[in-house]
Design an enzyme around this catalytic site. Structure first.
Site, PDB file in Angstrom:
ATOM      1  N   ASN A  50       0.846  -1.186   0.000  1.00 42.10           N
ATOM      2  CA  ASN A  50       0.000   0.000   0.000  1.00 42.10           C
ATOM      3  C   ASN A  50       0.886   1.242   0.000  1.00 42.10           C
ATOM      4  O   ASN A  50       1.954   1.260   0.609  1.00 42.10           O
ATOM      5  CB  ASN A  50      -1.001   0.001   1.155  1.00 42.10           C
ATOM      6  CG  ASN A  50      -0.394  -0.133   2.529  1.00 42.10           C
ATOM      7  OD1 ASN A  50       0.535  -0.899   2.748  1.00 42.10           O
ATOM      8  ND2 ASN A  50      -0.939   0.614   3.483  1.00 42.10           N
ATOM      9  N   ILE A  51       0.427   2.245  -0.726  1.00 39.94           N
ATOM     10  CA  ILE A  51       1.169   3.494  -0.873  1.00 39.94           C
ATOM     11  C   ILE A  51       0.192   4.632  -0.586  1.00 39.94           C
ATOM     12  O   ILE A  51      -0.711   4.892  -1.384  1.00 39.94           O
ATOM     13  CB  ILE A  51       1.761   3.626  -2.292  1.00 39.94           C
ATOM     14  CG1 ILE A  51       2.644   2.415  -2.600  1.00 39.94           C
ATOM     15  CG2 ILE A  51       2.528   4.944  -2.428  1.00 39.94           C
ATOM     16  CD1 ILE A  51       3.024   2.282  -4.065  1.00 39.94           C
ATOM     17  N   GLU A  52       0.369   5.273   0.565  1.00 44.70           N
ATOM     18  CA  GLU A  52      -0.547   6.344   0.977  1.00 44.70           C
ATOM     19  C   GLU A  52      -0.098   7.695   0.445  1.00 44.70           C
ATOM     20  O   GLU A  52       1.046   7.868   0.006  1.00 44.70           O
ATOM     21  CB  GLU A  52      -0.650   6.387   2.506  1.00 44.70           C
ATOM     22  CG  GLU A  52      -1.291   5.146   3.077  1.00 44.70           C
ATOM     23  CD  GLU A  52      -1.429   5.171   4.582  1.00 44.70           C
ATOM     24  OE1 GLU A  52      -2.131   4.292   5.097  1.00 44.70           O
ATOM     25  OE2 GLU A  52      -0.845   6.039   5.256  1.00 44.70           O
TER      26      GLU A  52
ATOM     27  N   CYS B 294      -3.878   0.668  -2.971  1.00 43.44           N
ATOM     28  CA  CYS B 294      -3.809  -0.556  -2.180  1.00 43.44           C
ATOM     29  C   CYS B 294      -2.718  -1.487  -2.695  1.00 43.44           C
ATOM     30  O   CYS B 294      -2.332  -1.440  -3.862  1.00 43.44           O
ATOM     31  CB  CYS B 294      -5.144  -1.286  -2.238  1.00 43.44           C
ATOM     32  SG  CYS B 294      -6.534  -0.345  -1.580  1.00 43.44           S
TER      33      CYS B 294
ATOM     34  N   GLU C 161      -2.851  -4.725  -3.288  1.00 43.00           N
ATOM     35  CA  GLU C 161      -3.322  -5.644  -4.314  1.00 43.00           C
ATOM     36  C   GLU C 161      -3.304  -4.990  -5.690  1.00 43.00           C
ATOM     37  O   GLU C 161      -2.842  -5.571  -6.668  1.00 43.00           O
ATOM     38  CB  GLU C 161      -4.750  -6.124  -4.006  1.00 43.00           C
ATOM     39  CG  GLU C 161      -4.888  -6.812  -2.673  1.00 43.00           C
ATOM     40  CD  GLU C 161      -5.332  -5.862  -1.563  1.00 43.00           C
ATOM     41  OE1 GLU C 161      -4.643  -4.860  -1.302  1.00 43.00           O
ATOM     42  OE2 GLU C 161      -6.376  -6.133  -0.941  1.00 43.00           O
TER      43      GLU C 161
ATOM     44  N   CYS D  60     -10.248  -4.861  -0.058  1.00 45.15           N
ATOM     45  CA  CYS D  60     -11.355  -3.902  -0.042  1.00 45.15           C
ATOM     46  C   CYS D  60     -12.212  -4.086  -1.304  1.00 45.15           C
ATOM     47  O   CYS D  60     -11.874  -4.863  -2.194  1.00 45.15           O
ATOM     48  CB  CYS D  60     -10.811  -2.470   0.040  1.00 45.15           C
ATOM     49  SG  CYS D  60     -10.025  -1.875  -1.481  1.00 45.15           S
TER      50      CYS D  60
ATOM     51  N   CYS E  45     -10.507  -3.291  -4.742  1.00 45.61           N
ATOM     52  CA  CYS E  45      -9.522  -4.335  -5.068  1.00 45.61           C
ATOM     53  C   CYS E  45     -10.228  -5.602  -5.526  1.00 45.61           C
ATOM     54  O   CYS E  45      -9.768  -6.271  -6.452  1.00 45.61           O
ATOM     55  CB  CYS E  45      -8.609  -4.612  -3.877  1.00 45.61           C
ATOM     56  SG  CYS E  45      -7.398  -3.298  -3.620  1.00 45.61           S
TER      57      CYS E  45
END
Length: 132
Positions: free
Chosen positions: A42-44, A53, A55, A86, A89
Site C-alpha cells: 500500500n502506498i498512501e 492498495c 493488491e 477492499c 480491489c
C-alpha cells in the site's frame, strides 16, 4: 511456483509499505500467466484519494508488463487478523480473474492463512461480460 513462495513474497512486500498516515502495512503478491510473481504494497498519500492498495499495486505492475490473466494472489495486512481485500480491489481482481476458482490467500503469517476464491469474495460480480 507453490503457494508458500507466493505467501512469503506478500509478507516481504508488506515491509515496503508507505503508510505514514494509517500506519497499516499491507503487502500483496500476484501470480499471472507469465509464471512470475509481482509484488505490491500500500502506498498512501496526504491527499487520501491518491492512495493505492497493495493488491492493485501488484496487479498493475503485472498488467504493465503485458499480463492479463491472474492465477493466484496472496495478501497480508494485520498479522493478528485476516485482512480481506477492499471492494475496489475485489473489482480489480475480478477484472483479471478470467478462469473460475482463482485462489486468494489471506494471510496472518507463513503458516496461518485461509484460502478463498474470487467468486466467494465477489459473488455476482460485474464483469466485462456484462458490457457485451
Amino acid at each position: 511456483m507453490n503457494s508458500k513462495e507466493l505467501i512469503k513474497s506478500a509478507i516481504e512486500a508488506r515491509e515496503k509499505a508507505y503508510c505514514p498516515y494509517s500506519n497499516f502495512k499491507v503487502g500483496a503478491a500476484v501470480l499471472f500467466e507469465d509464471g512470475k510473481i509481482y509484488t505490491g504494497c500500500n502506498i498512501e498519500n496526504a491527499s487520501f484519494g491518491g492512495t493505492n492498495c497493495a493488491e492493485r499495486t501488484a496487479i498493475f505492475k503485472a498488467v504493465s508488463e503485458g499480463n492479463r490473466v491472474l492465477k493466484e494472489i496472496a495478501l497480508i495486512g494485520d498479522p493478528n487478523n485476516y485482512t480481506y481485500p477492499c471492494g475496489i480491489c475485489r473489482q480489480v481482481l475480478t477484472e483479471f480473474a478470467e478462469s473460475g476458482g482463482v485462489k486468494v490467500y489471506i494471510i496472518k503469517n507463513e503458516n496461518d492463512y485461509i484460502v478463498k476464491t474470487i467468486e466467494e469474495l465477489m459473488p455476482g460480480s460485474f464483469t466485462k461480460k456484462d458490457l457485451g
